[in-house]
Every structure is written in C-alpha cells, then in structure tokens.
Design a protein around this motif. Structure first.
Motif, PDB file in Angstrom:
ATOM      1  N   LYS A   1      -2.164  15.795  -2.632  1.00 46.82           N
ATOM      2  CA  LYS A   1      -0.828  15.396  -2.151  1.00 46.82           C
ATOM      3  C   LYS A   1      -0.815  15.338  -0.624  1.00 46.82           C
ATOM      4  N   LYS A   2      -1.443  16.336  -0.006  1.00 46.46           N
ATOM      5  CA  LYS A   2      -1.500  16.371   1.455  1.00 46.46           C
ATOM      6  C   LYS A   2      -2.281  15.174   1.987  1.00 46.46           C
ATOM      7  N   LYS A   3      -3.384  14.851   1.346  1.00 47.70           N
ATOM      8  CA  LYS A   3      -4.206  13.708   1.765  1.00 47.70           C
ATOM      9  C   LYS A   3      -3.419  12.403   1.633  1.00 47.70           C
ATOM     10  N   VAL A   4      -2.702  12.233   0.522  1.00 42.75           N
ATOM     11  CA  VAL A   4      -1.894  11.037   0.305  1.00 42.75           C
ATOM     12  C   VAL A   4      -0.769  10.968   1.340  1.00 42.75           C
ATOM     13  N   THR A   5      -0.169  12.108   1.638  1.00 33.22           N
ATOM     14  CA  THR A   5       0.901  12.150   2.639  1.00 33.22           C
ATOM     15  C   THR A   5       0.371  11.723   4.006  1.00 33.22           C
ATOM     16  N   GLU A   6      -0.814  12.170   4.354  1.00 36.80           N
ATOM     17  CA  GLU A   6      -1.428  11.762   5.627  1.00 36.80           C
ATOM     18  C   GLU A   6      -1.673  10.256   5.660  1.00 36.80           C
TER      19      GLU A   6
ATOM     20  N   GLU B   1       0.831  -1.205   0.000  1.00 38.16           N
ATOM     21  CA  GLU B   1       0.000   0.000   0.000  1.00 38.16           C
ATOM     22  C   GLU B   1       0.868   1.259   0.000  1.00 38.16           C
ATOM     23  N   LEU B   2       1.941   1.226   0.784  1.00 39.05           N
ATOM     24  CA  LEU B   2       2.842   2.379   0.833  1.00 39.05           C
ATOM     25  C   LEU B   2       3.493   2.640  -0.524  1.00 39.05           C
ATOM     26  N   LEU B   3       3.897   1.589  -1.205  1.00 42.70           N
ATOM     27  CA  LEU B   3       4.493   1.767  -2.538  1.00 42.70           C
ATOM     28  C   LEU B   3       3.510   2.438  -3.489  1.00 42.70           C
ATOM     29  N   GLU B   4       2.262   1.996  -3.447  1.00 40.06           N
ATOM     30  CA  GLU B   4       1.235   2.595  -4.318  1.00 40.06           C
ATOM     31  C   GLU B   4       1.012   4.064  -3.962  1.00 40.06           C
ATOM     32  N   LEU B   5       0.977   4.354  -2.662  1.00 38.53           N
ATOM     33  CA  LEU B   5       0.772   5.746  -2.251  1.00 38.53           C
ATOM     34  C   LEU B   5       1.959   6.626  -2.644  1.00 38.53           C
ATOM     35  N   PHE B   6       3.170   6.110  -2.545  1.00 40.66           N
ATOM     36  CA  PHE B   6       4.337   6.889  -2.966  1.00 40.66           C
ATOM     37  C   PHE B   6       4.291   7.161  -4.468  1.00 40.66           C
ATOM     38  N   LYS B   7       3.826   6.187  -5.238  1.00 38.48           N
ATOM     39  CA  LYS B   7       3.674   6.415  -6.685  1.00 38.48           C
ATOM     40  C   LYS B   7       2.648   7.511  -6.939  1.00 38.48           C
ATOM     41  N   ARG B   8       1.510   7.428  -6.217  1.00 46.92           N
ATOM     42  CA  ARG B   8       0.471   8.453  -6.373  1.00 46.92           C
ATOM     43  C   ARG B   8       0.996   9.829  -5.981  1.00 46.92           C
ATOM     44  N   LEU B   9       1.765   9.865  -4.887  1.00 46.38           N
ATOM     45  CA  LEU B   9       2.306  11.135  -4.406  1.00 46.38           C
ATOM     46  C   LEU B   9       3.232  11.754  -5.456  1.00 46.38           C
TER      47      LEU B   9
ATOM     48  N   GLU C   1       3.133  11.298  -8.675  1.00 43.85           N
ATOM     49  CA  GLU C   1       2.403  11.679  -9.890  1.00 43.85           C
ATOM     50  C   GLU C   1       1.382  12.790  -9.656  1.00 43.85           C
ATOM     51  N   GLU C   2       0.985  12.982  -8.394  1.00 45.24           N
ATOM     52  CA  GLU C   2      -0.084  13.937  -8.080  1.00 45.24           C
ATOM     53  C   GLU C   2       0.394  15.377  -8.244  1.00 45.24           C
ATOM     54  N   THR C   3      -0.481  16.206  -8.812  1.00 42.17           N
ATOM     55  CA  THR C   3      -0.156  17.620  -8.993  1.00 42.17           C
ATOM     56  C   THR C   3      -0.966  18.522  -8.069  1.00 42.17           C
ATOM     57  N   ASP C   4      -2.135  18.093  -7.673  1.00 42.02           N
ATOM     58  CA  ASP C   4      -2.994  18.884  -6.785  1.00 42.02           C
ATOM     59  C   ASP C   4      -2.446  18.835  -5.353  1.00 42.02           C
TER      60      ASP C   4
END
Length: 116
Positions: free
Chosen positions: A84-89, A67-75, A77-80
C-alpha cells in the motif's frame, strides 16, 4: 527542409526585402503594414510549432489519469501495508508529474506571441 518550410522562409525573405525597401523609401505606413505581416507570420509559425507539443502533453496527461485510476483501484484492494505504501508513493509521483504537465499546458495557453 520540407517544401512548406521553404515557402515560409522565402515568404519571410520577401517581407524583409520589402521592409528594407519601405525603410529606404521612408514610407512609415507601408513599413508598419509590413511589420504587422511579419508579426502575423511569426505568430502562426509559433502556434504550429506548439500544437504538437501541446497535444503530446494532453496525451501524457490522459495516460497519467488512467494510471492513477489503476493505482487507486490497487490501493483499495491491497491488504499488505508495505505494498500500500509503495502504491501510495507511485500515486504521489504521478500526481506530481501531472501537476508539472498542467503547468506546461498552462504556459502554452497563456503564452503571448512575441512582438518584434
């Protein structure tokens, strides 16, 4: 109660009967030998109970890493910024859970069989 548990229970009952008899006979060497057998059986039972919990913890730990790997990928790629803050949390929550699981695993590994 399954057959394996019944067998262990009967075996422990037998050991306790022998322990009582050895005490009555005042045979300290035999009594100590029986106590060692009881401790050994108890330690094996504790290990068998801990194994499923330990393996469940490892499965959850591995899932958290995925799950962490997927979230780091999303982080990455994310521009908003709000997203980004939500994914970081979410990442921090999962990291905290992973630390908690690590501590549980460590306590299982470092646990010493109780002596009676």
């Amino acid at each position: 109660m399954n057959i394996q548990n019944q067998t262990k229970s009967l075996q422990m009952d037998d050991y306790l009967d022998l322990l009582n008899y050895a005490t009555q006979m005042k045979d300290e060497a035999w009594r100590q030998s029986i106590l060692e057998q009881i401790r050994s059986c108890a330690a094996k039972s504790v290990q068998q109970v801990e194994l499923p919990a330990r393996s469940d913890l490892w499965v959850r730990f591995d899932a958290l890493n995925d799950e962490l790997l997927e979230l780091f990928k999303r982080l990455k790629e994310e521009t908003d910024l709000k997203l980004k803050k939500k994914v970081t949390e979410q990442i921090w929550q999962l990291k905290y859970e992973r630390v908690t699981i690590s501590r549980q695993l460590e306590s299982i590994v470092n646990a010493k069989p109780s002596s009676t």
